[in-house]
Every structure is written in structure tokens, then in C-alpha cells.
Design an enzyme around this catalytic site. Structure first.
Site, PDB file in Angstrom:
ATOM      1  CE  LYS A  53     120.234  82.289 -34.382  1.00 42.33           C
ATOM      2  NZ  LYS A  53     120.764  83.144 -33.318  1.00 42.33           N
ATOM      3  CD  GLN A  97     124.002  83.229 -31.316  1.00 43.43           C
ATOM      4  OE1 GLN A  97     123.404  83.326 -32.372  1.00 43.43           O
ATOM      5  NE2 GLN A  97     123.416  82.779 -30.218  1.00 43.43           N
ATOM      6  CG  ASP A 120     118.321  88.369 -32.485  1.00 44.05           C
ATOM      7  OD1 ASP A 120     117.612  87.412 -32.851  1.00 44.05           O
ATOM      8  OD2 ASP A 120     119.538  88.261 -32.218  1.00 44.05           O
TER       9      ASP A 120
END
Ligand code: NDP
Length: 294
Positions: A53, A97, A120
Site C-alpha cells: 500500500k 491493518q 477502508d
């Protein structure tokens, strides 16, 4: 003969679009979009995802920062880190994460993220907005799949889309998005999971089959209708001494026998994965534009 839904080349195209957008923003004297990530512990897969990312952020000209915490970090400490990023005016969007170490309650952490920075799309506010069809951040993997289907002009209206797997990050939002009354959707959707009875009889009805179960090569030729559009979300490292790396990658579908029966197929690797990262970048650009009132 089937055709590839080539996520790798499409992600390169979208990255180029984003890079051009960043160039024109910075030419006007504006700052770059900023994506931050919180990484807890030393899980190998999580480190790889965050590194990729970060690399992709740099490729399109975003600012990227990673906040690393040890595996024994407390929930309170992590909540303080989230508060810090929520308040940081220079950060447009951030991700935590997953998975987190067992002693940390993931829901507490996700709920603490400011929905305007939740690129997200995991907070209850964004999930609720998505289900209602309102403007929101859509989770990156289903968003990437929708982008692939749309840009390849795959006909979806009136089709039967079968989604196998009901996780909060892939299967459930995917089923929701494909059932909505909008262009690139309008499917009749069936959502299957581990308690589904006679799974092959249902997957065989799919015009569009999305598989996200986390089981290597689970879907075999007898489970797929002739001419189906096949989207394989799964990604697995299989130990393989014949490879220099010591492993090869495979998906949730046995491509060696299934692909020839399909009209379109996402390869593994190079299908859904690259689009997932690009979707996160697109969400960050959206967060940036909102944040900067552009
Ligand atoms: P989860 O493990 O969270 O969910 C798996 C789902 O599959 C569950 O709903 C489970 O059902 C269902 N399932 C498991 N076994 C069966 C079975 N035998 N028959 C029918 N359904 C079954 O997985 P994720 O959604 O997070 O990920 C799925 C896969 O996709 C993984 O391989 C993951 O690595 C990959 N992935 C890839 C991404 C990418 O960018 N390419 C991004 C995210 C994930 P139940 O709910 O009943 O337990």
C-alpha cells in the site's frame, strides 16, 4: 475461449489516472493526498500488505505514513493513535491493518475511526450508508471487483450473481453492491457460506460467480456454469520447492480445470488483488477532495 479480467493492467491505468490528478493538484500549489496506516505486530502477510500500500501510494504521488506498534500494544494505546490520526489535519484517510492481536477488540478500534477518514469503509457509519445506497467509502476489495466488471463492460443487469463467502470485508458488501439498483449492478444475488446446503447446485446457477472463502482451489469445474464470469478473490501461498521463492500462488478456484468453462476470469495473481490496492487509493483521493472542499 475465456478472456482475462486483467486487474494488473487495469490497476496500472487507474494509477496513471490518479498520478495525473495529483500532478494537476500540486501544480495548483495544493498539498498531496495523505494515506496513513497503523500496523500492529509482526504478522508477515500484514507487513507485506502495508508495504505494498505504501509503495502504491508513492507511485501515484500520495504522501504515505506507517505507524508501527508492537504486538503487545494495549487497546488504549491504539485508541490514542486513532484519535491522533482523526485529529491530524494533514491526514486525509487511514487504515488499521487487520487482523489485530487477540487481546485487542477489533470492533472497538474500527468504531473509533472518523468515518470521513475511513478509507477502508469498515466503520458502522460507512457500512450503513453503503447498505442504504448513500454516498460512502466502499470496502476496497468489492469496490475493485465492481470497477473491473464495469470497465470491462460486463453485463450485470438481471444476471444471477452468486457470492461465496460472507465476510464483512468481502462477501457481504459484494452481495450488497451487486444487488443495488444502479448501473453495473441490478443483479439477483445469492450469498453462500459454510452452512449453505448443496453449494455446487447454487454456484452452477451463477452467471457471475464471486468466490471469497479462503480455501485453496476449492471451486472445481463441476461447480461452474458454462460461460460464467468468474471472480476469484482468494490468494494463497502454497509451498513449492520448484520455485525460487519456495512457493507459488493460487486462488480459491482450481483455474486449471475451471477457466476453460468461463467467459471471463480474474487470474491469481493479477486479478482482484491489484484492484483492491488501487481502490484504497481512489478512496483516499475522494477523502482528500472532501477534506479540501474540492
Ligand atoms: P474469511 O475467512 O473472513 O471468510 C470466509 C468466508 O467463506 C466465510 O463467510 C465462510 O463462511 C465462507 N466459507 C468457508 N468455507 C466455506 C465452504 N466450504 N463453503 C462455503 N463457504 C465457506 O475470508 P475473507 O473474506 O477475508 O477472504 C477470503 C479470501 O480472499 C482469502 O483467501 C483472502 O486471503 C482473500 N482476500 C483477498 C483479497 C485481495 O485483495 N485479493 C482481499 C481480501 C481477502 P462462514 O461465515 O459460515 O464461516
Amino acid at each position: 475461449m475465456y478472456q482475462l479480467l486483467d486487474g494488473k493492467s487495469m490497476s496500472a491505468t487507474i494509477k496513471e489516472e490518479l498520478a495525473n490528478e495529483v500532478r494537476s493538484l500540486t501544480a495548483k500549489g495544493l498539498r498531496r493526498p495523505h494515506l496513513a496506516a497503523i500496523l500492529v505486530g509482526d504478522d508477515g502477510a500484514s507487513q507485506t500488505y502495508v508495504a505494498s500500500k505504501e509503495k502504491s501510494s508513492h507511485e501515484v504521488g500520495f504522501t504515505s505514513s506507517v505507524y508501527r506498534y508492537s504486538a503487545n500494544t494495549s487497546e488504549e494505546e491504539l485508541l490514542r493513535a486513532i484519535e491522533f490520526l482523526n485529529d491530524d489535519d494533514e491526514v486525509d484517510g487511514f487504515i488499521v491493518q487487520l487482523p489485530l492481536p487477540k487481546h485487542i477488540n477489533e470492533q472497538h478500534i474500527i468504531q473509533a475511526i472518523n468515518p470521513d477518514k475511513d478509507v477502508d469503509g469498515f466503520t458502522p457509519v460507512n457500512v450503513g450508508r453503503m447498505v442504504l445506497g448513500e454516498e460512502c467509502f466502499v470496502p476496497a476489495t468489492p469496490m475493485g471487483i465492481c470497477t473491473l466488471l464495469e470497465r470491462y463492460n460486463i453485463e450485470t443487469e438481471g444476471k444471477h450473481c452468486v457470492v461465496v463467502g460472507r465476510s464483512n470485508i468481502v462477501g457481504t458488501p459484494m452481495a450488497n453492491l451487486m444487488s443495488r439498483n444502479r448501473k453495473g449492478a441490478n443483479c439477483t444475488v445469492t450469498l453462500c457460506h459454510s452452512r449453505t446446503a448443496n453449494l455446487p447446485a447454487i454456484t452452477r446457477q451463477a452467471d457471475i460467480l464471486v468466490v471469497a472463502i479462503g480455501k485453496p482451489e476449492f471451486v472445481t469445474a463441476d461447480m461452474v456454469k458454462e460461460g460464467a464470469v468468474l471472480v476469484d478473490v482468494g490468494i494463497h501461498r502454497i509451498p513449492d520447492e520448484s520455485k525460487k521463492s519456495g512457493f507459488h500462488l493460487c486462488g480459491d478456484v482450481k483455474h486449471s480445470e475451471v477457466d476453460e468453462h468461463c467467459s471471463w476470469v480474474t487470474p491469481v495473481p493479477g486479478g482482484v488483488g491489484p484492484l483492491t490496492i488501487v481502490s484504497l487509493l481512489q478512496n483516499t483521493m475522494k477523502a482528500y477532495r472532501r477534506h479540501m472542499n474540492l
